[in-house]
Design a protein around this motif. Structure first.
Motif, PDB file in Angstrom:
ATOM      1  N   CYS A  45      55.037  33.951  14.615  1.00 18.51           N
ATOM      2  CA  CYS A  45      55.624  35.162  15.142  1.00 18.51           C
ATOM      3  C   CYS A  45      56.991  35.347  14.968  1.00 18.51           C
ATOM      4  O   CYS A  45      57.467  36.416  14.335  1.00 18.51           O
ATOM      5  CB  CYS A  45      55.192  35.707  16.522  1.00 18.51           C
ATOM      6  N   LEU A  46      57.825  34.341  15.020  1.00 18.18           N
ATOM      7  CA  LEU A  46      59.224  34.096  14.876  1.00 18.18           C
ATOM      8  C   LEU A  46      59.506  33.990  13.224  1.00 18.18           C
ATOM      9  O   LEU A  46      60.213  34.950  12.754  1.00 18.18           O
ATOM     10  CB  LEU A  46      59.685  32.939  15.323  1.00 18.18           C
ATOM     11  N   ILE A  47      58.560  33.490  12.481  1.00 19.77           N
ATOM     12  CA  ILE A  47      58.723  33.589  11.097  1.00 19.77           C
ATOM     13  C   ILE A  47      58.375  34.935  10.580  1.00 19.77           C
ATOM     14  O   ILE A  47      59.010  35.604   9.642  1.00 19.77           O
ATOM     15  CB  ILE A  47      57.602  32.750  10.369  1.00 19.77           C
ATOM     16  N   MET A  48      57.424  35.809  10.988  1.00 18.71           N
ATOM     17  CA  MET A  48      57.197  37.206  10.822  1.00 18.71           C
ATOM     18  C   MET A  48      58.435  38.110  11.094  1.00 18.71           C
ATOM     19  O   MET A  48      58.834  38.843  10.387  1.00 18.71           O
ATOM     20  CB  MET A  48      55.661  37.715  11.448  1.00 18.71           C
ATOM     21  N   LEU A  49      58.992  37.835  12.192  1.00 17.47           N
ATOM     22  CA  LEU A  49      60.118  38.610  12.697  1.00 17.47           C
ATOM     23  C   LEU A  49      61.117  38.512  11.576  1.00 17.47           C
ATOM     24  O   LEU A  49      61.931  39.486  11.343  1.00 17.47           O
ATOM     25  CB  LEU A  49      60.458  38.374  14.098  1.00 17.47           C
ATOM     26  N   SER A  50      61.496  37.167  11.387  1.00 17.41           N
ATOM     27  CA  SER A  50      62.488  36.751  10.234  1.00 17.41           C
ATOM     28  C   SER A  50      62.290  37.398   9.113  1.00 17.41           C
ATOM     29  O   SER A  50      63.037  37.841   8.374  1.00 17.41           O
ATOM     30  CB  SER A  50      62.589  35.413  10.133  1.00 17.41           C
ATOM     31  N   HIS A  51      61.051  37.432   8.507  1.00 18.39           N
ATOM     32  CA  HIS A  51      60.815  38.023   7.478  1.00 18.39           C
ATOM     33  C   HIS A  51      60.840  39.574   7.345  1.00 18.39           C
ATOM     34  O   HIS A  51      61.538  40.049   6.323  1.00 18.39           O
ATOM     35  CB  HIS A  51      59.124  37.863   7.106  1.00 18.39           C
ATOM     36  N   TYR A  52      60.837  40.369   8.507  1.00 18.59           N
ATOM     37  CA  TYR A  52      61.021  41.629   8.453  1.00 18.59           C
ATOM     38  C   TYR A  52      62.445  41.951   8.968  1.00 18.59           C
ATOM     39  O   TYR A  52      62.816  43.146   9.312  1.00 18.59           O
ATOM     40  CB  TYR A  52      60.063  42.435   9.334  1.00 18.59           C
ATOM     41  N   GLY A  53      63.108  40.929   9.330  1.00 17.18           N
ATOM     42  CA  GLY A  53      64.708  41.380   9.543  1.00 17.18           C
ATOM     43  C   GLY A  53      64.641  41.816  11.048  1.00 17.18           C
ATOM     44  O   GLY A  53      65.770  42.353  11.531  1.00 17.18           O
ATOM     45  N   VAL A  54      63.724  41.426  11.912  1.00 18.40           N
ATOM     46  CA  VAL A  54      63.656  41.742  13.403  1.00 18.40           C
ATOM     47  C   VAL A  54      64.312  40.515  14.299  1.00 18.40           C
ATOM     48  O   VAL A  54      63.653  39.615  13.902  1.00 18.40           O
ATOM     49  CB  VAL A  54      62.369  42.161  13.726  1.00 18.40           C
ATOM     50  N   SER A  55      65.192  40.607  15.004  1.00 22.79           N
ATOM     51  CA  SER A  55      65.647  39.481  15.990  1.00 22.79           C
ATOM     52  C   SER A  55      64.806  39.468  17.039  1.00 22.79           C
ATOM     53  O   SER A  55      64.064  40.133  17.523  1.00 22.79           O
ATOM     54  CB  SER A  55      67.150  39.976  16.427  1.00 22.79           C
ATOM     55  N   LEU A  56      64.811  38.226  17.434  1.00 23.13           N
ATOM     56  CA  LEU A  56      64.148  37.992  18.820  1.00 23.13           C
ATOM     57  C   LEU A  56      64.715  38.604  19.826  1.00 23.13           C
ATOM     58  O   LEU A  56      63.789  39.161  20.866  1.00 23.13           O
ATOM     59  CB  LEU A  56      64.080  36.386  19.101  1.00 23.13           C
ATOM     60  N   GLN A  57      65.793  38.677  19.911  1.00 26.53           N
ATOM     61  CA  GLN A  57      66.566  39.639  20.716  1.00 26.53           C
ATOM     62  C   GLN A  57      66.034  41.073  20.922  1.00 26.53           C
ATOM     63  O   GLN A  57      65.863  41.604  22.017  1.00 26.53           O
ATOM     64  CB  GLN A  57      68.023  39.761  20.807  1.00 26.53           C
TER      65      GLN A  57
END
Length: 130
Positions: free
Chosen positions: A77-89
């Motif tokens: 999920c962290l990889i996916m968020l990074s791919h879409y430019g969405v921060s964990l924050q």
């Protein structure tokens, strides 16, 4: 945020192709190179595996597999968020926004926002056709 999560996010970011990630040397870089379909497919696989691990935990009373599969799912999920430019924050902020709101109420409000957005876009589309 946990130092472990910060280090993991930094490592994931460093594996992006634009940051010098090498698909021949890095699993994460290879996923980025394959694109979102590969990333999303992997999340689907991990989601299935976590369900199976939870059933095993229920039946066997051992949660070791559940912990491992949860870590795998979070990682992807962290990889996916990074791919879409969405921060964990952004995800943490959304969880904080929901804090104290009953789940049924929050889900109903989310459905209403989606419905309103769809109606608004349909109205805009009809206005453009006229």
């Amino acid at each position: 945020m946990s130092n472990v999560l910060e280090r993991l996010i930094d490592a994931i970011e460093s594996r992006k192709l634009e940051n010098g990630g090498n698909p021949e040397q890095s699993y994460v870089a290879r996923l980025f190179a394959k694109g979102d379909d590969a990333i999303l497919k992997k999340i689907g696989e991990e989601a299935t595996e976590i369900v199976m691990a939870a059933k095993d935990a229920r039946a066997l009373g051992d949660t070791t597999g559940l912990v491992h599969e949860c870590a795998d799912l979070w990682f992807h999920c962290l990889i996916m968020l990074s791919h879409y430019g969405v921060s964990l924050q952004a995800v943490l902020d959304e969880l904080a926004r929901r804090e104290g709101i009953p789940g049924i109420e929050e889900k109903a409000a989310r459905k209403a926002r989606v419905r309103d957005a769809e109606e608004s876009s349909q109205s805009s589309f009809k206005g453009e056709k006229s």
